[in-house]
Design a protein around this motif. Structure first.
Motif, short mmCIF file in Angstrom:
data_model
loop_
_atom_site.label_atom_id
_atom_site.label_comp_id
_atom_site.label_asym_id
_atom_site.label_seq_id
_atom_site.Cartn_x
_atom_site.Cartn_y
_atom_site.Cartn_z
N ALA A 155 0.83 -1.20 0.00
CA ALA A 155 0.00 0.00 0.00
C ALA A 155 0.87 1.26 0.00
N VAL A 156 0.41 2.26 -0.73
CA VAL A 156 1.10 3.55 -0.80
C VAL A 156 0.62 4.41 0.37
N PRO A 157 1.52 5.07 1.09
CA PRO A 157 1.09 5.97 2.17
C PRO A 157 0.09 7.00 1.68
N GLU A 158 -0.92 7.26 2.50
CA GLU A 158 -2.01 8.15 2.09
C GLU A 158 -1.51 9.55 1.77
N ILE A 159 -0.54 10.02 2.54
CA ILE A 159 -0.05 11.38 2.31
C ILE A 159 0.61 11.52 0.94
N GLN A 160 1.30 10.44 0.48
CA GLN A 160 1.90 10.47 -0.85
C GLN A 160 0.82 10.35 -1.93
N ALA A 161 -0.15 9.48 -1.68
CA ALA A 161 -1.22 9.28 -2.67
C ALA A 161 -2.02 10.55 -2.90
N SER A 162 -2.12 11.42 -1.91
CA SER A 162 -2.86 12.67 -2.08
C SER A 162 -1.96 13.82 -2.54
N LEU A 163 -0.69 13.80 -2.11
CA LEU A 163 0.22 14.90 -2.45
C LEU A 163 0.67 14.85 -3.90
N VAL A 164 0.95 13.65 -4.42
CA VAL A 164 1.49 13.52 -5.78
C VAL A 164 0.53 14.08 -6.84
N PRO A 165 -0.76 13.70 -6.86
CA PRO A 165 -1.65 14.29 -7.87
C PRO A 165 -1.77 15.81 -7.73
N GLN A 166 -1.81 16.30 -6.50
CA GLN A 166 -1.92 17.73 -6.29
C GLN A 166 -0.70 18.47 -6.84
N LEU A 167 0.48 17.93 -6.56
CA LEU A 167 1.71 18.54 -7.05
C LEU A 167 1.80 18.46 -8.57
N ALA A 168 1.42 17.32 -9.14
CA ALA A 168 1.49 17.16 -10.59
C ALA A 168 0.51 18.07 -11.30
N ARG A 169 -0.66 18.27 -10.73
CA ARG A 169 -1.64 19.17 -11.37
C ARG A 169 -1.14 20.62 -11.36
N SER A 170 -0.46 21.01 -10.30
CA SER A 170 0.07 22.37 -10.25
C SER A 170 1.14 22.58 -11.31
N ILE A 171 2.01 21.59 -11.49
CA ILE A 171 3.03 21.68 -12.54
C ILE A 171 2.39 21.65 -13.91
#
Length: 466
Positions: A155-171
């Motif tokens: 399982a992927v840590p929840e904080i990474q699973a939520s942070l990665v899409p948010q960061l990628a969308r900003s870029i």
């Protein structure tokens, strides 16, 4: 005692070795006389046995030898070793038991008597109510249990699973704005994210994501040509041809600047975007705004960004994509001199079909795929089997194996391994959506042999892969 000191004085007058030995004997006599008072009965007995052995050794050393008996020396040595053995085998006095020791439970309770067996006189029974120490049997898990346990650790840590899409969308937003200002004449579509993390599939790590850049073409000016009809003879690739140049000459399409020999060149488009990412965009400023560090990969042929955040490290790969005639083509040309080819992607169809099958029978195909991708990720020799090839094997197997309930996960996992070995023996893995495409065509013969060897050994013992 007076007689003892008189005898000691006479022996001292004689001098030499005899006087020394007689002195030692006298000391032993004094020790034995007072041992009972100091050491008690058991301690005195031990000291007496040891003293007797030492005195025998001294007597043999001082007594004259019989020169006519050749075995006298050997006999004396044997008796000396016997006396030393007597000292070594002397039983130790039992340790005095403390009061607090009586309240401690025994670590090794006495073994119950078997009917007909004589009791052990030296054994002592455990006190009533003392805890019994039982040897626990070895925990033998089935393959099903091991697979479920292994999947729980992916399982992927929840904080990474939520942070990665948010960061990628900003870029993604920053890059979209820059493209519109830099190339207003090019009809790029709206950038969107893609990958297992966003498409509802269970992922292994939130460390990569795809950024899709749509290239909008006028269907009246462009047409598709299958790779089978070209010199590469590969149905997995397509060429995008500029048509009707007599009526619509060069310049009518904004994409004509990327034409090479009347074909839209994926290589030329990638080179233009690569220069844009490396030299034109102020990534330090964008990274400072987003609270991360962004670095374009200069040496890579791919359009890739490295993003380092306090809580995650992410790779973002940019793919120009063309959608025509129900085909999804990526600007990923093969290695070599051919620079006008576009790779057909089945990822969207793979995700849709996998979800559709699991929804129809409450199956565990996605769970099985996740475990298999985890195996490929942990085994260096199996890296190239992860992702799309593994997905197509499961989709093929779904046509023949109908029971994909979670209770049958171990059987399906074993079947996938067998199917993979059979495909590697042939060197052919047909695409589920186009049987003409061999998903193993890009592998070297040595890679196929190594993969087949690893999986063949795992068929009889699949647990070694976990």
């Amino acid at each position: 005692m007076v007689a003892f000191w008189q005898q000691r004085g006479r022996r001292q007058e004689n001098g030499g070795l005899g006087s020394v030995i007689d002195g030692l004997g006298s000391v032993f006599d004094v020790l034995l006389a007072n041992a009972r008072l100091v050491l008690g009965v058991s301690g005195a007995a031990v000291l007496a046995i040891a003293t007797l052995a030492v005195k025998r050794l001294i007597d043999r050393a001082t007594s004259p030898r019989d020169e006519g008996d050749p075995k006298a020396e050997q006999k004396s040595l044997e008796e000396s070793w016997q006396d030393l053995a007597l000292i070594k085998t002397t039983p130790k006095s039992p340790k005095k038991q403390r009061r607090e020791d009586l309240s401690e439970p025994l670590l090794s309770p006495a073994r119950p008597l078997v009917p007909g067996e004589a009791p052990n006189p030296r054994g002592c029974s455990a006190p009533l109510g003392a805890p019994q120490v039982k040897s626990s049997p070895l925990c033998c898990l089935t393959l099903q249990e091991k697979l479920l346990s292994h999947s729980s650790h992916l399982a992927v840590p929840e904080i990474q699973a939520s942070l990665v899409p948010q960061l990628a969308r900003s870029i993604c937003t920053q890059l979209q704005n820059f493209l519109r200002s830099k190339f207003p004449e090019l009809p790029f579509g709206r950038l969107f994210l893609s990958g297992a993390l966003l498409d509802g599939l269970e992922v292994l790590a939130a460390d990569h994501i795809h950024l899709m850049l749509p290239v909008v073409l006028d269907s009246g000016l462009w047409s598709l040509i299958s790779g089978e009809d070209t010199v590469v003879r590969n149905p997995q690739y397509w060429m995008i041809k500029r048509i009707d140049l007599g009526y619509f000459p060069r310049g009518c399409s904004p994409w004509d600047r990327f034409i090479v020999g009347r074909y839209l060149s994926s290589s030329v488009l990638n080179e233009t975007l690569h220069k844009l990412l490396v030299a034109s965009i102020n990534w330090p400023a964008i990274g400072g705004l987003l609270g991360c560090a962004i670095h374009p990969m200069v040496a890579s042929q791919e359009l890739k960004l490295e993003v380092k955040h306090d809580q995650v490290e992410l790779n973002i790969t940019l793919f120009p994509v063309v959608e025509m005639e129900d085909k999804v083509l990526l600007a990923v040309p093969p290695e070599g001199l051919v620079e006008n080819l576009w790779l057909e992607s089945f990822y969207r169809a793979e995700v849709s079909r996998m979800k559709e099958l699991d929804a129809s029978d409450s199956g565990a195909r996605q769970l099985c795929l996740r475990i298999l991708n985890g195996v490929c990720r942990s085994q260096p020799s199996l890296h190239k089997l992860g992702g799309s090839p593994m997905t197509h094997v499961i989709l093929h197997l779904s046509d023949t194996a109908t029971d994909w309930a979670e209770e049958s996960l171990a059987d399906r996992f074993q079947q996938v391994l067998e199917e993979l070995v059979a495909s590697l023996e042939k060197g052919v893995l047909p695409s589920y959506f186009n049987p003409k495409i061999n998903l193993f065509s890009g592998l070297l013969e040595e890679e196929i042999d190594e993969m087949g060897f690893v999986l063949y050994r795992a068929i009889s013992e699949p647990e070694v892969l976990l």
